[in-house]
Write an enzyme that holds these catalytic residues in place. Structure first.
Site, PDB file in Angstrom:
ATOM      1  N   LEU A   1       0.815  -1.219   0.000  1.00  0.00           N
ATOM      2  CA  LEU A   1       0.000   0.000   0.000  1.00  0.00           C
ATOM      3  C   LEU A   1       0.843   1.261   0.000  1.00  0.00           C
ATOM      4  O   LEU A   1       0.396   2.314  -0.436  1.00  0.00           O
ATOM      5  CB  LEU A   1      -0.937   0.005   1.213  1.00  0.00           C
ATOM      6  CG  LEU A   1      -2.012  -1.083   1.253  1.00  0.00           C
ATOM      7  CD1 LEU A   1      -2.819  -0.983   2.544  1.00  0.00           C
ATOM      8  CD2 LEU A   1      -2.933  -0.972   0.050  1.00  0.00           C
TER       9      LEU A   1
ATOM     10  N   ASP B   1       2.967  14.586  13.095  1.00  0.00           N
ATOM     11  CA  ASP B   1       3.287  14.432  11.679  1.00  0.00           C
ATOM     12  C   ASP B   1       2.026  14.549  10.833  1.00  0.00           C
ATOM     13  O   ASP B   1       1.818  13.779   9.892  1.00  0.00           O
ATOM     14  CB  ASP B   1       3.975  13.089  11.421  1.00  0.00           C
ATOM     15  CG  ASP B   1       4.652  13.034  10.062  1.00  0.00           C
ATOM     16  OD1 ASP B   1       5.015  14.112   9.541  1.00  0.00           O
ATOM     17  OD2 ASP B   1       4.812  11.930   9.522  1.00  0.00           O
TER      18      ASP B   1
END
Length: 322
Positions: free
Chosen positions: A4, A120
């Site tokens: 992915l 993040d």
């Protein structure tokens, strides 16, 4: 298993959980974890905290597993594009941007209430489900991975940038770092608020608030530069423009302190799009310079009536204002 994606936090694969009959995402963490007992223990503690988060806009962690010395996370598989994919197609319409930002703010708020900071937040860590709902990924993992080696391209995909300074370690993705992160200083939830502002700006403009061809240019923009505020769509409400400036305030003490306040302002903008306080700045008349032609005729009469009213002059009432 199907790949992915990959980045500074490891590689992600699609897999089938045969015991529970569901599709999941497996995130294999960097090999350095197996070689650092302290870091591994810190990550396990962080994973336990993240597993306690149960929110519709946060991708769930199902488990932390180890197989033949390889450590990996079992996570909720979120089908659909990332926010980066959507932005690559161009600016996202105002209403859609605000709805997505509202959900991101809700997720951050739930985490911050448990003292969990994302560290993040960026478009690549935001995905849309097949129903169009937002899901935040990699929540809090940046903290657990502190000390990881840097990736070479920090403009988009990397999660960890690394620069040793006297103050500490720079952690995050360059284009979305807060100034304090960029300087290697201690950061808190206000770093997430900065990143939230950068993400919302990018949704509205399809441009990074602090871009550049190199990491140095990006960090210089974060520390000293300003976003191109003129790039915002003309119809951007004044309340949203003000929110963006408060989120992207370089002085952490002057920055918006709580993501819940951002959520409330976005909800106000969505609920009252035609209210006077939400008029786009482009629609607000600019101030006229003072001078001989500043005001005349009925304008002067109105100003005089206003002064009479303000000073409590006898007989001055609002009904006499022209």
């Amino acid at each position: 298993m199907a790949t992915l994606g990959a980045g500074g936090m490891g590689e992600v694969y699609r897999a089938r959980d045969t015991r529970l009959g569901r599709e999941v995402a497996l995130k294999f963490l960097p090999n350095l974890f197996a070689q650092d007992a302290q870091r591994l223990q810190r990550f396990k503690r962080e994973a336990q905290i993240l597993a306690s988060l149960n929110h519709p806009h946060i991708a769930a962690i199902y488990g932390l597993e180890e197989h033949r010395g390889v450590l990996f996370l079992v996570m909720e598989l979120v089908e659909g594009p990332t926010l980066s994919d959507r932005i690559a197609q161009g600016p996202i319409p105002l209403d859609d941007s605000l709805f997505s930002a509202q959900q991101i703010a809700q997720a951050l708020e739930a985490a911050h209430e448990k003292n969990i900071v994302h560290r993040d937040l960026k478009p690549a860590n935001v995905k849309f489900t097949t129903e169009g709902k937002v899901k935040l990924l990699d929540f809090g993992l940046a903290k657990a991975l502190e000390g990881e080696a840097a990736e070479s391209n920090l403009s988009s995909s990397p999660t960890i940038s690394h620069a040793h300074t006297q103050a500490g370690t720079v952690l995050g993705t360059a284009a979305y770092m807060s100034p304090e992160q960029a300087k290697g200083k201690e950061t808190d939830k206000r770093g997430d608020i900065w990143a939230f502002g950068a993400v919302l700006y990018e949704m509205l403009t399809a441009k990074q608030a602090f871009g550049g061809e190199t990491v140095t240019e990006m960090l210089a923009g974060v520390v000293r530069g300003e976003p191109d505020w003129s790039a915002l769509p003309n119809e951007t409400p004044a309340i949203v423009r003000r929110l963006l400036r408060r989120c992207l305030e370089k002085d952490v003490k002057q920055r918006l302190r709580d993501i819940g306040d951002a959520r409330l302002e976005i909800e106000e903008a969505l609920a009252n799009p035609a209210s006077g306080g939400l008029v786009a700045l482009s629609a607000v008349p600019t101030a006229q310079p003072l001078g001989a032609d500043f005001c005349s005729g009925r304008c002067w009469q109105a100003w005089l009536r206003w002064l009479e009213l303000a000073c409590g002059a006898p007989g001055a009432t609002p009904s006499r204002m022209q």
